[in-house]
Design an enzyme around this catalytic site. Structure first.
Site, PDB file in Angstrom:
ATOM      1  N   CYS A 154      -7.017 -27.452   7.750  1.00  0.00           N
ATOM      2  CA  CYS A 154      -6.151 -26.319   8.070  1.00  0.00           C
ATOM      3  C   CYS A 154      -5.320 -27.887   9.333  1.00  0.00           C
ATOM      4  CB  CYS A 154      -6.779 -25.338   9.110  1.00  0.00           C
ATOM      5  SG  CYS A 154      -6.869 -24.888  10.352  1.00  0.00           S
ATOM      6  N   ASP A 180      -8.347  -7.378   0.566  1.00  0.00           N
ATOM      7  CA  ASP A 180      -7.421  -7.196   1.893  1.00  0.00           C
ATOM      8  C   ASP A 180      -8.193  -6.935   3.076  1.00  0.00           C
ATOM      9  OD1 ASP A 180      -5.523  -4.946   3.129  1.00  0.00           O
ATOM     10  OD2 ASP A 180      -6.510  -4.527   1.243  1.00  0.00           O
ATOM     11  N   CYS A 212      -7.665 -27.355  12.505  1.00  0.00           N
ATOM     12  CA  CYS A 212      -8.848 -28.633  12.463  1.00  0.00           C
ATOM     13  C   CYS A 212      -8.448 -30.310  12.587  1.00  0.00           C
ATOM     14  CB  CYS A 212      -9.959 -28.123  11.074  1.00  0.00           C
ATOM     15  SG  CYS A 212     -10.322 -26.888  11.277  1.00  0.00           S
ATOM     16  N   CYS A 251     -12.647 -27.851   7.213  1.00  0.00           N
ATOM     17  CA  CYS A 251     -11.618 -27.529   7.245  1.00  0.00           C
ATOM     18  C   CYS A 251     -10.684 -28.735   7.269  1.00  0.00           C
ATOM     19  CB  CYS A 251     -11.648 -26.353   8.042  1.00  0.00           C
ATOM     20  SG  CYS A 251      -9.789 -25.594   8.155  1.00  0.00           S
ATOM     21  N   HIS A 257      -5.999 -20.815  10.896  1.00  0.00           N
ATOM     22  CA  HIS A 257      -7.647 -21.922  10.597  1.00  0.00           C
ATOM     23  C   HIS A 257      -8.231 -20.665   9.707  1.00  0.00           C
ATOM     24  CE1 HIS A 257     -11.813 -22.805  10.487  1.00  0.00           C
ATOM     25  NE2 HIS A 257     -11.882 -21.248  10.916  1.00  0.00           N
ATOM     26  N   ASP A 272       0.641  -0.978  -0.086  1.00  0.00           N
ATOM     27  CA  ASP A 272       0.244  -0.144  -0.039  1.00  0.00           C
ATOM     28  C   ASP A 272       0.918   1.042  -0.052  1.00  0.00           C
ATOM     29  OD1 ASP A 272       1.150   0.129   2.613  1.00  0.00           O
ATOM     30  OD2 ASP A 272      -0.755  -0.244   3.481  1.00  0.00           O
TER      31      ASP A 272
END
Length: 376
Positions: A307, A267, A310, A305, A336, A93
């Site tokens: 990840c 974002d 999980c 999920c 997660h 940015d």
């Protein structure tokens, strides 16, 4: 691999689009969500872990990096990619949002902004030319024009003056950016919630010419309904053959609504910040893992999920480490949330490509309306 920056649309479904941005450092699948690596790190994550979630690109922050460790130091050490061990694309940015948020610490004029560091009170000057210089030193793949935007609500005269100043700065940013093959410069549309001011901004940006276009000045206090009203027209005021980036958004339903209205990139700090405070985003809504109802729950946070949080840990364990403020709690919850956001983007890309985005949206909202799984 080509050294050019390019954008190709692959499919549309209504106003929703899926495509691919090509950069020398790799492709970015759109719609894309960019995790925020403010100070050269996505908080609580290793770069390879961020990549494992499916992220194609990260966002870095010009304001924070210029203050610490400084852009000049990063340049001497080989650039931001090597410095933070991320070999994929990076968008930086411009520092414009911090211009808005610094409040009493900054003084704005037609040439730029003078401000005091929030770290040590030292005095600094940001102009469009200096912002371009900093982003060149960082070595980012996608550079943002230096802009200024007011918090909403604001009166029309303030919004108009701010937009026109930002358009002057956009032209100066383009001139200062120069010819940098393989790097892209995005212009930023401003104009608050005023349709005609947004159109004027878009027309001026088109005349200057950019590799991509951002929609700025939203998610700054106006609320979702007002933001969506603006997104009903703002993306289509921008060139259809260039990426459209909605800055600083947002919650999962904000993102889905933005994609439905023609946005390609987003974002937000929300998934990482929420992870550090014990909030998880799931298919069935937001879960506060610190709530006592999870203390004895052996089930995963989200059974669908993949990840590590999980796959390998129970809600009871996540509850414990989050309440105890153990570092692993922030790490697992952040992973997660980033995985959820990337899965969300992949789901939308697939649905758009298959022409079933409306059905996908209906399923997304229906699952969230069900709420979290019942207490065991």
């Amino acid at each position: 691999m080509t050294a050019a920056f390019d954008f190709a649309l692959e499919a549309s479904d209504g106003r929703a689009r899926t495509g691919r941005i090509t950069t020398p450092r790799g492709e970015i699948r759109t719609p894309a969500f960019m995790p925020v690596g403010t100070a050269g790190t996505v908080k609580g994550m290793l770069p390879e872990s961020v990549r494992a979630t499916g992220a194609d690109i990260l966002l870095g922050n010009t304001y924070h990096l210029m203050l610490r460790p400084t852009a000049e130091r990063i340049d001497r050490l080989g650039g931001l990619h090597g410095f933070m061990n991320w070999d994929r694309p990076i968008l930086t940015d411009s520092g414009g949002f911090q211009v808005m948020s610094l409040g009493a610490l900054r003084k704005l004029d037609a040439d730029g902004v003078t401000f005091k560091s929030h770290i040590d009170g030292s005095k600094h000057r940001l102009t469009p030319e200096r912002s371009m210089e900093i982003q060149r030193l960082l070595g980012s793949d996608i550079v943002m024009c230096f802009d200024e935007c007011p918090s909403l609500p604001a009166d029309r005269d303030r919004i108009a003056a701010s937009m026109r100043l930002s358009m002057d700065w956009a032209a100066r940013s383009k001139a200062a950016f120069g010819d940098r093959p393989g790097h892209a410069l995005f212009g930023i549309q401003q104009g608050g919630l005023e349709r005609d001011l947004r159109a004027e901004s878009a027309e001026r940006l088109r005349a200057i010419g950019f590799h991509g276009y951002a929609i700025g000045g939203l998610a700054v206090g106006e609320g979702q309904a007002a933001m969506f009203d603006c997104l009903d027209y703002a993306p289509e005021q921008l060139p259809a053959d260039r990426p459209r980036y909605l800055m600083g958004v947002g919650k999962p339903d904000d993102i889905v609504g933005a994609v439905a209205r023609g946005v390609d990139m987003m974002d937000c700090v929300l998934p990482t910040r929420s992870g550090r405070t014990g909030q998880a985003f799931t298919r069935h809504g937001v879960v506060n893992i610190r709530n006592a109802r999870h203390a004895d729950d052996p089930r995963p946070l989200d059974a669908a999920c993949g990840c590590p949080a999980c796959r390998n840990y129970s809600r009871a364990y996540l509850h414990h480490v989050s309440r105890a403020k153990e570092i692993i709690g922030s790490m697992l919850m952040t992973w997660h949330n980033l995985q959820f956001y990337q899965d969300l983007m992949a789901g939308m890309r697939g649905a758009i490509a298959e022409g079933r985005f409306d059905a996908w949206q209906a399923e997304f909202h229906a699952a969230r309306a069900e709420g979290d799984i019942p207490h065991p």
